[in-house]
Design an enzyme around this catalytic site. Structure first.
Site, PDB file in Angstrom:
ATOM      1  N   ASP A   1       0.896  -1.109  -0.117  1.00 50.18           N
ATOM      2  CA  ASP A   1      -0.011  -0.113  -0.014  1.00 50.18           C
ATOM      3  C   ASP A   1       0.908   1.262  -0.065  1.00 50.18           C
ATOM      4  O   ASP A   1       0.581   2.299   0.550  1.00 50.18           O
ATOM      5  CB  ASP A   1      -0.997  -0.136   1.086  1.00 50.18           C
ATOM      6  CG  ASP A   1      -0.306  -0.048   2.551  1.00 50.18           C
ATOM      7  OD1 ASP A   1       0.991  -0.422   2.491  1.00 50.18           O
ATOM      8  OD2 ASP A   1      -0.859  -0.114   3.588  1.00 50.18           O
TER       9      ASP A   1
ATOM     10  N   LYS B   1       4.088   1.749  16.177  1.00 43.84           N
ATOM     11  CA  LYS B   1       3.030   2.454  16.583  1.00 43.84           C
ATOM     12  C   LYS B   1       3.187   3.180  17.914  1.00 43.84           C
ATOM     13  O   LYS B   1       2.313   2.511  18.945  1.00 43.84           O
ATOM     14  CB  LYS B   1       1.642   1.928  16.337  1.00 43.84           C
ATOM     15  CG  LYS B   1       1.585   1.430  14.848  1.00 43.84           C
ATOM     16  CD  LYS B   1       0.234   1.305  14.382  1.00 43.84           C
ATOM     17  CE  LYS B   1       0.148   1.133  12.746  1.00 43.84           C
ATOM     18  NZ  LYS B   1       0.641   0.080  12.261  1.00 43.84           N
TER      19      LYS B   1
ATOM     20  N   ASP C   1       1.744   5.992   2.379  1.00 44.44           N
ATOM     21  CA  ASP C   1       0.994   5.041   2.645  1.00 44.44           C
ATOM     22  C   ASP C   1      -0.385   5.073   2.248  1.00 44.44           C
ATOM     23  O   ASP C   1      -0.830   6.118   3.001  1.00 44.44           O
ATOM     24  CB  ASP C   1       1.186   4.380   4.259  1.00 44.44           C
ATOM     25  CG  ASP C   1       0.276   3.119   4.432  1.00 44.44           C
ATOM     26  OD1 ASP C   1      -0.610   3.119   3.907  1.00 44.44           O
ATOM     27  OD2 ASP C   1       0.542   2.520   5.262  1.00 44.44           O
TER      28      ASP C   1
HETATM   29  N1  GDD Z   1      -0.120 -11.904   3.892  1.00 43.62           N
HETATM   30  C1  GDD Z   1      -0.525 -10.913   4.832  1.00 43.62           C
HETATM   31  N2  GDD Z   1      -1.081 -11.406   5.979  1.00 43.62           N
HETATM   32  N3  GDD Z   1      -0.337  -9.659   4.589  1.00 43.62           N
HETATM   33  C2  GDD Z   1      -0.647  -8.794   5.586  1.00 43.62           C
HETATM   34  C3  GDD Z   1      -1.290  -9.307   6.932  1.00 43.62           C
HETATM   35  C4  GDD Z   1      -1.408 -10.853   7.095  1.00 43.62           C
HETATM   36  O1  GDD Z   1      -1.691 -11.020   8.055  1.00 43.62           O
HETATM   37  N4  GDD Z   1      -1.314  -8.256   7.665  1.00 43.62           N
HETATM   38  C5  GDD Z   1      -0.957  -7.068   6.887  1.00 43.62           C
HETATM   39  N5  GDD Z   1      -0.533  -7.677   5.623  1.00 43.62           N
HETATM   40  C6  GDD Z   1      -0.060  -6.485   4.699  1.00 43.62           C
HETATM   41  C7  GDD Z   1      -1.043  -5.449   4.375  1.00 43.62           C
HETATM   42  O2  GDD Z   1      -1.873  -6.005   3.142  1.00 43.62           O
HETATM   43  C8  GDD Z   1      -0.115  -4.295   3.855  1.00 43.62           C
HETATM   44  O3  GDD Z   1       0.432  -4.484   2.589  1.00 43.62           O
HETATM   45  C9  GDD Z   1       1.085  -4.641   4.651  1.00 43.62           C
HETATM   46  O4  GDD Z   1       1.022  -5.868   5.071  1.00 43.62           O
HETATM   47  C10 GDD Z   1       1.199  -3.858   5.863  1.00 43.62           C
HETATM   48  O5  GDD Z   1      -0.020  -3.624   6.806  1.00 43.62           O
HETATM   49  P1  GDD Z   1      -0.770  -2.495   6.846  1.00 43.62           P
HETATM   50  O6  GDD Z   1      -2.071  -3.046   7.564  1.00 43.62           O
HETATM   51  O7  GDD Z   1      -0.906  -1.643   5.799  1.00 43.62           O
HETATM   52  O8  GDD Z   1       0.052  -1.821   8.145  1.00 43.62           O
HETATM   53  P2  GDD Z   1       0.354  -0.370   8.584  1.00 43.62           P
HETATM   54  O9  GDD Z   1       0.422   0.658   7.492  1.00 43.62           O
HETATM   55  O10 GDD Z   1      -0.668  -0.192   9.678  1.00 43.62           O
HETATM   56  O11 GDD Z   1       1.834  -0.383   9.154  1.00 43.62           O
HETATM   57  C11 GDD Z   1       2.842  -1.069   8.335  1.00 43.62           C
HETATM   58  O12 GDD Z   1       3.377  -0.114   7.302  1.00 43.62           O
HETATM   59  C12 GDD Z   1       3.866   1.123   7.719  1.00 43.62           C
HETATM   60  C13 GDD Z   1       4.268   2.145   6.749  1.00 43.62           C
HETATM   61  O13 GDD Z   1       3.115   2.398   5.919  1.00 43.62           O
HETATM   62  C14 GDD Z   1       4.072  -1.287   9.316  1.00 43.62           C
HETATM   63  O14 GDD Z   1       4.940  -1.976   8.510  1.00 43.62           O
HETATM   64  C15 GDD Z   1       4.654  -0.150   9.896  1.00 43.62           C
HETATM   65  O15 GDD Z   1       5.763  -0.281  10.670  1.00 43.62           O
HETATM   66  C16 GDD Z   1       4.977   1.005   8.741  1.00 43.62           C
HETATM   67  O16 GDD Z   1       5.491   2.288   9.267  1.00 43.62           O
HETATM   68 MG    MG Z   2      -0.239   0.546   5.357  1.00 41.41          MG
END
Ligand code: GDD
Ligand code: MG
Length: 351
Positions: free
Chosen positions: A106, A157, A217
């Site tokens: 994303d 977070k 993001d």
């Molecule tokens: N296969 C799989 N299984 N993918 C997953 C799962 C899961 O259980 N959970 C999340 N993902 C994938 C999502 O589809 C996304 O592409 C990515 O992992 C990160 O998940 P998000 O839900 O978007 O996390 P976030 O935005 O709250 O936080 C993450 O991204 C930030 C940067 O945008 C973390 O990595 C943070 O540390 C980071 O700063």
């Molecule tokens: Mg994200």
């Protein structure tokens, strides 16, 4: 080098757009975000990819298939229940026997992947994380770095006001395969909450690659709209979308009435008709769409197969595929659900 996409999340913060579509398939400038990122990797010589899916995997599989159409080789992993980011990477272990890239699905960024790989090698790191600077780091993984470019802490977070740095995890990693040995199989594991802190606690080298360019993001409706405005205004030069150096992209078979007024920057897909005296300003209009006479579309993102007619005025509005909006009304800061048959329901979401 191979790449692994983490693409299994539910995209809850992007509802209603993700009610029927997984987040990586949400269009950015009229093409799925995942496709845009894949083509960027291809430009860097990376064509072997594994997509880790969970929520609505068929939507991703049906679109990309084996990847041949795009000159890629794509393999899939499907989780029955979400394993978290670390569990997903572990499940992909058999695909990787050499240094590999992991990407959240994303992210829109102009990060220099080749430079990041060189940096990782020069630091002899077990993992290298791309970071970017943000004003409010509380929604991200926060990383503190030493003077030599290695991480000293990773906190996912943190509470507002408790972050030790403004540099955050940009969701792009270079992994050595050894990392996977220490992740438990078939378990829910968060790479951010479990694996990265453990790697540091055990004294391993975690490289920190600073990305000074564009990064976002897109995982909330507000950010999703923001990335389009950034591309239209050239704050973000999204490679391959046609607007890098132009102010207007017109697809094939576009019929624009001579009295239409177009302002700012616009992207118009294939088979689009725009009727007399319509106004289009800083907007994206997807394929097979119609904007009727006297309609106004300002700072909007229309997906494919959208019909707007009857003097409708849309401002800062997202309209998903298959929508028909035909009541003579003004809508602003709105996301349509697009699933209500003929006439779209207005979702009570104010951006
Ligand atoms: N296969 C799989 N299984 N993918 C997953 C799962 C899961 O259980 N959970 C999340 N993902 C994938 C999502 O589809 C996304 O592409 C990515 O992992 C990160 O998940 P998000 O839900 O978007 O996390 P976030 O935005 O709250 O936080 C993450 O991204 C930030 C940067 O945008 C973390 O990595 C943070 O540390 C980071 O700063
Ligand atoms: Mg994200």
């Amino acid at each position: 080098m191979k790449a692994l996409f983490l693409a299994g999340g539910k995209g809850l913060r992007m509802q209603p757009l993700t009610d029927t579509l997984p987040k990586p398939m949400v269009p950015v400038m009229n093409k799925p975000l995942l496709e845009r990122t894949m083509m960027n990797l291809k430009k860097n010589g990376i064509t072997d990819m594994v997509i880790s899916t969970c929520y609505r995997p068929d939507s991703i599989k049906n679109y990309f298939g084996n990847g041949k159409r795009l000159g890629l080789d794509i393999q899939y992993i499907v989780e029955d229940t979400p394993l978290g980011t670390g569990g997903a990477i572990k499940k992909a272990e058999s695909h990787f026997d050499d240094t590999f890239i992991v990407l959240n699905s994303d992210i829109v960024s102009d990060i220099d992947i080749k430079k990041m790989i060189d940096f990782h090698k020069s630091k002899k790191a077990l993992v290298t994380i791309a970071v970017t600077e943000v004003e409010d780091p509380s929604a991200y993984g926060v990383i503190e770095t030493d003077a030599n470019g290695y991480a000293v802490s990773f906190v996912e977070k943190p509470l507002p006001g408790q972050a030790s740095s403004n540099y955050i995890n940009a969701g792009i990693y270079i992994f050595e395969p050894e990392v996977l040995k220490d992740i438990a199989a078939d378990c829910v594991v968060s790479v951010e909450r479990d694996t990265f802190p453990k790697i540091l606690a055990e004294g391993n080298k975690m490289g920190v690659f600073k990305n000074e360019g564009y990064w976002i993001d897109i995982g909330t409706l507000e950010k999703y709209r923001q990335v389009h405005l950034d591309i239209l205004s050239k704050k973000c030069r999204l490679v391959g979308c046609g607007l890098e150096n132009e102010y207007m992209v017109l697809g094939q078979n576009v019929k624009i009435h001579p009295t239409v007024r177009i302002f700012g920057s616009v992207y118009i897909g294939d088979n689009v008709e725009i009727g007399a005296k319509a106004v289009i300003c800083n907007s994206v209009i997807g394929n097979d769409s119609l904007v009727g006479p006297e309609c106004r579309i300002v700072e909007c993102i229309l997906w494919n197969d959208v019909k707007v007619s009857g003097n409708v005025r849309l401002k800062k509005t997202i309209v998903p595929s298959g929508s028909l909006i035909c009541t003579s009304m003004n809508y602003s800061d709105t996301v349509f659900t697009g699933d209500a048959g003929n006439l779209c329901l207005q979702k009570d979401i104010v951006l």
